[in-house]
Design an enzyme around this catalytic site. Structure first.
Site, mmCIF file in Angstrom:
data_model
loop_
_atom_site.group_PDB
_atom_site.id
_atom_site.type_symbol
_atom_site.label_atom_id
_atom_site.label_comp_id
_atom_site.label_asym_id
_atom_site.label_seq_id
_atom_site.Cartn_x
_atom_site.Cartn_y
_atom_site.Cartn_z
ATOM 1 N N SER A 1 1.497 -1.256 -0.210
ATOM 2 C CA SER A 1 0.130 0.190 -0.272
ATOM 3 C C SER A 1 0.955 0.991 0.085
ATOM 4 O O SER A 1 1.894 1.211 0.342
ATOM 5 C CB SER A 1 -0.514 -0.242 1.380
ATOM 6 O OG SER A 1 -1.952 -1.041 0.980
HETATM 7 C C1 LIG Z 1 -3.581 -4.183 -0.145
HETATM 8 S S1 LIG Z 1 -3.052 -5.309 0.069
HETATM 9 C C2 LIG Z 1 -2.500 -5.505 1.267
HETATM 10 C C3 LIG Z 1 -1.100 -5.163 1.715
HETATM 11 C C4 LIG Z 1 -0.700 -5.055 2.380
HETATM 12 N N1 LIG Z 1 -0.779 -5.493 3.833
HETATM 13 C C5 LIG Z 1 1.357 -4.762 2.894
HETATM 14 O O1 LIG Z 1 2.093 -4.696 3.365
HETATM 15 O O2 LIG Z 1 2.400 -5.378 1.374
HETATM 16 C C6 LIG Z 1 -4.070 -6.697 0.315
HETATM 17 C C7 LIG Z 1 -4.101 -8.249 0.454
HETATM 18 O O3 LIG Z 1 -5.404 -8.594 1.312
HETATM 19 C C8 LIG Z 1 -5.325 -10.189 0.707
HETATM 20 N N2 LIG Z 1 -7.272 -9.970 0.096
HETATM 21 C C9 LIG Z 1 -7.888 -9.946 0.107
HETATM 22 N N3 LIG Z 1 -9.262 -10.235 0.151
HETATM 23 C C10 LIG Z 1 -8.614 -11.087 1.471
HETATM 24 C C11 LIG Z 1 -9.607 -12.063 2.876
HETATM 25 N N4 LIG Z 1 -10.724 -12.331 2.767
HETATM 26 N N5 LIG Z 1 -8.585 -12.686 3.464
HETATM 27 C C12 LIG Z 1 -7.423 -12.437 3.738
HETATM 28 N N6 LIG Z 1 -6.854 -11.422 2.761
HETATM 29 C C13 LIG Z 1 -7.721 -10.951 1.730
HETATM 30 C C14 LIG Z 1 -5.083 -9.971 -1.106
HETATM 31 O O4 LIG Z 1 -4.420 -11.081 -1.397
HETATM 32 C C15 LIG Z 1 -3.367 -8.829 -0.634
HETATM 33 O O5 LIG Z 1 -2.713 -9.842 -0.697
#
Ligand SMILES: C[S@@+](CC[C@H](N)C(=O)[O-])C[C@H]1O[C@@H](n2cnc3c(N)ncnc32)[C@H](O)[C@@H]1O
Length: 369
Positions: free
Chosen positions: A82
């Site tokens: 992000s």
């Molecule tokens: C914007 S990224 C997160 C960024 C992360 N915190 C970082 O530092 O890189 C969003 C993540 O949420 C995950 N995601 C989407 N739906 C999800 C769910 N239901 N449960 C857990 N993770 C989920 C995606 O696979 C993705 O990797």
């Protein structure tokens, strides 16, 4: 070429100067954790090309205040690191202390979890995509981070690590999972980007002594949407946007000179969403670049109104004049209310969404007294 360590220090100093970071331990975390290790295979640049380690400008792009998209599926971003200023704002809003237990939903690259750990927290992080978890595991091992990384649907939280002092959600959701609240210590809270009017502003969610769940605005934000029940539709949700709006046939002139900056524009947008359930994001045909705030009539063939950062309004479709009037009246109301920002809002929450996996959604937004 500047070294990673010096770019990192400059990056942390810049976030400090801009006010995104105010705590020394958070600044130190940004100056210490090497972001490039968490995008070791590269990322999608702004122009869509793949930027790989060793490419000219790789490190400069890694230490810019920008989101790094690491995975795209079917034309949609499904994982990323992000935007650093948003990560910083969310970490600061957690109000952490040494040893605080944190659950993160949306491990992604693992970078945010590593930052929180470097700032002194004990972090469990969960992601739903196996390949994403595998890459994050490699990066966390390479940086000797003690983050507890797990594969699973974040709707369930992570029972084995509870109770948590804080839950931080780094993926856009339609509502808060009851599991997150159940896995918190008394007095703990959830920080989550919850869908509101076509965006995912960050909200702080907590249960009061009587068991009622409340939300409070924290800051405007944009996030990709979660997989599974966390993105369920619910009664009274804003339109998902952006069924093609017709070109505007009615225009109300600009009102703000200079135009609202991106944060104030989103403050105004949030208020419209609180007052009018038709508010969402739309990209009208006369604006090739980014879309904007709109009142959208999904039932009336391209009808609605768009509201721009300079306060200009465009009305489209069969009821263009009516929509433009409603939009201008919302601007009047926002100004008459003292132009409230996102943190000025609070709401009660109720359970809705998929009956098998309900979520807490915000109802009845009000300005805090
Ligand atoms: C914007 S990224 C997160 C960024 C992360 N915190 C970082 O530092 O890189 C969003 C993540 O949420 C995950 N995601 C989407 N739906 C999800 C769910 N239901 N449960 C857990 N993770 C989920 C995606 O696979 C993705 O990797």
């Amino acid at each position: 070429m500047a070294s990673s360590a010096s770019l990192r220090r400059r990056f942390a100093d810049e976030l400090w100067r801009e006010g995104a970071i105010t705590r020394p331990e958070v600044a130190e975390a940004f100056a210490t954790v090497p972001r490039e290790v968490f995008v070791a295979e590269g990322f999608h640049g702004r122009d869509g090309t793949w930027v790989a380690p060793g490419d000219e400008g790789f490190l400069d792009a890694v230490y810019a205040n920008d989101v790094l998209v690491t995975k795209i599926q079917d034309g949609r971003a499904t994982s990323s690191s992000s935007q650093p200023s948003l990560m910083a704002a969310m970490i600061e809003a957690l109000d952490l202390w040494p040893g605080a237990r944190v659950l993160e939903v949306g491990a992604g690259t693992g970078y945010n979890a590593a930052l929180m750990t470097a700032a002194g927290a004990r972090v469990t992080t969960v992601d739903v995509q196996p390949d994403v978890v595998a890459r994050a595991a490699t990066a966390l091992a390479a940086t000797s981070s003690t983050v507890d990384l797990q594969l699973g649907d974040g709707y369930e939280g992570w029972l084995a690590g509870d109770p948590y002092d804080r839950v931080i959600v780094t993926v856009g959701v339609a509502g808060a999972s009851p599991r997150w609240l159940d896995q918190l210590v008394p007095g703990g809270f959830v920080l989550a980007p919850i869908r509101h009017a076509g965006h995912h502003p960050v909200l702080r969610i907590a249960r009061d002594g009587a068991g009622a769940v409340h939300a409070r605005g924290v800051c405007p934000a944009g996030f990709m949407s979660a997989a599974g029940p966390l993105s369920a539709l619910y009664r009274g949700a804003h339109p998902l946007g952006t069924g093609p709006l017709l070109p505007p046939s009615v225009r109300h002139p600009a009102r703000f000179d200079p135009p609202l900056d991106v944060f104030r524009y989103h403050d105004m947008w949030f208020a419209f969403g609180a007052w009018d359930a038709r508010t969402t994001y739309a990209q009208p045909p006369d604006h090739a670049a980014d879309g904007g705030c709109a009142l959208l009539d999904e039932t009336a063939d391209g009808g609605g109104a768009t509201i721009w950062p300079d306060g200009a309004v465009g009305g489209s479709g069969p009821h263009a004049e009516m929509y433009a009037e409603h939009a201008s009246a919302l601007i009047d109301r926002w100004l008459a209310s003292g132009s409230p920002a996102v943190p000025a809002w609070q709401a009660a929450m109720t359970l809705d969404g998929d009956p098998e996996c309900p979520i807490w959604v915000a109802r009845d937004w009000r300005l805090a007294p």
